[in-house]
Design a protein around this motif. Structure first.
Motif, PDB file in Angstrom:
ATOM      1  N   UNK A  80     -59.734  40.430 -30.424  1.00  0.00           N
ATOM      2  CA  UNK A  80     -59.581  41.428 -31.470  1.00  0.00           C
ATOM      3  C   UNK A  80     -59.655  42.830 -30.885  1.00  0.00           C
ATOM      4  N   UNK A  81     -58.613  43.638 -31.108  1.00  0.00           N
ATOM      5  CA  UNK A  81     -58.708  45.060 -30.791  1.00  0.00           C
ATOM      6  C   UNK A  81     -59.488  45.696 -31.931  1.00  0.00           C
ATOM      7  N   UNK A 141     -46.136  45.199 -26.012  1.00  0.00           N
ATOM      8  CA  UNK A 141     -46.635  45.751 -24.753  1.00  0.00           C
ATOM      9  C   UNK A 141     -45.527  45.997 -23.746  1.00  0.00           C
ATOM     10  N   UNK A 142     -44.574  45.073 -23.673  1.00  0.00           N
ATOM     11  CA  UNK A 142     -43.463  45.235 -22.752  1.00  0.00           C
ATOM     12  C   UNK A 142     -42.622  46.451 -23.149  1.00  0.00           C
ATOM     13  N   UNK A 143     -42.408  46.620 -24.451  1.00  0.00           N
ATOM     14  CA  UNK A 143     -41.644  47.777 -24.934  1.00  0.00           C
ATOM     15  C   UNK A 143     -42.326  49.090 -24.590  1.00  0.00           C
ATOM     16  N   UNK A 172     -52.778  40.246 -24.996  1.00  0.00           N
ATOM     17  CA  UNK A 172     -51.527  40.303 -24.241  1.00  0.00           C
ATOM     18  C   UNK A 172     -50.587  39.181 -24.660  1.00  0.00           C
ATOM     19  N   UNK A 173     -51.156  37.999 -24.889  1.00  0.00           N
ATOM     20  CA  UNK A 173     -50.342  36.855 -25.308  1.00  0.00           C
ATOM     21  C   UNK A 173     -49.737  37.087 -26.690  1.00  0.00           C
ATOM     22  N   UNK A 174     -50.518  37.716 -27.569  1.00  0.00           N
ATOM     23  CA  UNK A 174     -50.076  37.933 -28.947  1.00  0.00           C
ATOM     24  C   UNK A 174     -49.069  39.073 -29.053  1.00  0.00           C
ATOM     25  N   UNK A 191     -50.553  45.811 -37.514  1.00  0.00           N
ATOM     26  CA  UNK A 191     -51.320  44.881 -36.688  1.00  0.00           C
ATOM     27  C   UNK A 191     -51.739  45.481 -35.353  1.00  0.00           C
ATOM     28  N   UNK A 192     -51.295  46.708 -35.074  1.00  0.00           N
ATOM     29  CA  UNK A 192     -51.528  47.314 -33.766  1.00  0.00           C
ATOM     30  C   UNK A 192     -52.202  48.660 -33.982  1.00  0.00           C
TER      31      UNK A 192
END
Length: 398
Positions: free
Chosen positions: A356-357, A310-312, A303-305, A249-250
């Motif tokens: 969407x990225x 992102x924090x990691x 960012x919400x998803x 997903x990333x």
């Protein structure tokens, strides 16, 4: 002079496009502009140097078709021009049973994309390829290799000049003015008249596109990837390339080990929001560009998803211990003291307004321009094929 085509951006995609255009029609009056004083200064020049096989990409997508085609063209070009490369192969490693099904999906995708010689590896077979790796299963990908893309780009530029194309460096595009069939590109050093603009501006491709494209629905969000290098006394732990199973997903591949064509081994990258479009360090901050990223509705949804992911990534950016721990999943023998701070690159990742990225290459056309608005990895491997795709769109205009 009135040009037929002006290409904005002297990275590997802009140079490959120029080369294809001059090969297909030597009579084109063609100019490449770049704001930097050298070619391949940004994404291309900070590339990890991997020749990608086409394993990861959705079958039938622009990434899949251009990667496979570009891969074959790249190797042929390097053979002809005596550019060194090494098809050393890589392994993709599942470090837990939970990752095995994702790994098998990746194997199936690679086969659908036409890769031959892929091999599923059991735990004991992993060690035959990489004696120090940790995992429960893996895939061996023989097509993957390493190369110096800056050297490739310099050869593209040399060929373009030989064919009569012009390259002007240190010339920043400030505006594009359209009047009838005449387009004028205004730079910090003057102006250039052209019939058609080809935008290969990478990290600023959306900004350049907005000069000619109404209601652009995407924005470039810059993600910095930071690397460490392995201490010379630990480089023997890595034979070639070792990758994790990526999060489907990333659009990033996770921290991995890469042997480099000039020697040494890189470990990384992470993927953190850069605080400016050319933010290669944590200290590179543009409040204007950072606010543009943070206020973009699509990025807010991303960012919400993905806030946990992102924090990691951000935590690993500030904590060498956390970065080391991520690498130890693949290779337990790696210790914090084995890692030397290396380079960093910034990925120009297009993000649409809906969050969407953009996972595929994105090329937008209008009457006056062809805008390459998303060309992250594997664009370097795919460069000659992307050059074919874009040049074919251009030639239809003439």
């Amino acid at each position: 002079m009135k040009y037929d085509i002006v290409i904005i951006g002297a990275g590997i995609v802009g140079l490959a496009t120029a080369l294809k255009l001059k090969n297909k029609n030597p009579n084109f009056k063609l100019l490449i502009l770049d704001k930097e004083e050298d070619i391949a200064h940004h994404q291309t020049g900070h590339n990890s140097g991997v020749i990608h096989s086409g394993l990861y990409y959705k079958p039938g997508s622009l990434k899949a078709t251009n990667c496979i085609n570009g891969y074959n063209q790249l190797l042929e070009f390097c053979e002809t021009e005596n550019i060194p490369y090494d098809l050393c192969g890589k392994i993709v490693v599942a470090t837990s049973e939970e990752e095995v099904s994702l790994m098998n999906n990746l194997y199936d995708r690679g086969q659908q994309n036409g890769l031959t010689g892929l091999k599923l590896l059991k735990k004991e077979e992993l060690r035959e390829h990489e004696p120090h790796v940790n995992g429960v299963a893996g895939i061996f990908v023989p097509q993957t290799g390493i190369i110096d893309y800056k050297q490739v780009s310099e050869k593209y530029a040399e060929k373009v000049k030989e064919l009569g194309g012009e390259i002007r460096l240190g010339e920043k595009v400030d505006d594009i003015l359209v009047k009838g069939h005449e387009t004028t590109i205004v730079t910090n050093k003057g102006s250039h008249s052209t019939t058609l603009v080809v935008n290969c501006a990478g990290l600023y491709s959306d900004k350049v596109a907005e000069f000619t494209q109404q209601k652009l629905n995407v924005r470039i969000i810059p993600f910095r990837g930071e690397y460490y290098e392995l201490n010379p006394n630990k480089q023997h732990l890595v034979k070639n390339l070792i990758y994790p199973v990526p999060d489907p997903n990333f659009p990033f591949l996770g921290v991995h080990f890469t042997r480099m064509i000039k020697g040494g081994v890189e470990a990384g990258p992470n993927a953190v929001l850069a605080f400016s479009r050319e933010g290669y360090t944590k200290k590179d901050i543009s409040l204007k560009e950072l606010s543009e990223s943070l206020l973009w509705p699509g990025f807010q949804k991303v960012a919400k998803k993905y806030w946990k992911t992102g924090f990691g990534e951000m935590y690993r950016s500030f904590s060498k211990a956390a970065f080391t721990k991520a690498l130890q999943k693949l290779m337990p023998e790696i210790e914090e003291d084995d890692l030397i701070p290396g380079g960093a690159g910034v990925r120009a990742q297009a993000c649409d307004k809906d969050g969407g990225l953009i996972d595929d290459f994105l090329i937008l056309e209008n009457e006056h321009a062809v805008n390459v608005c998303n060309a992250p990895s594997p664009a370097a491997t795919s460069s000659l094929s992307i050059g074919d795709t874009v040049s074919d769109l251009v030639i239809k205009r003439f």
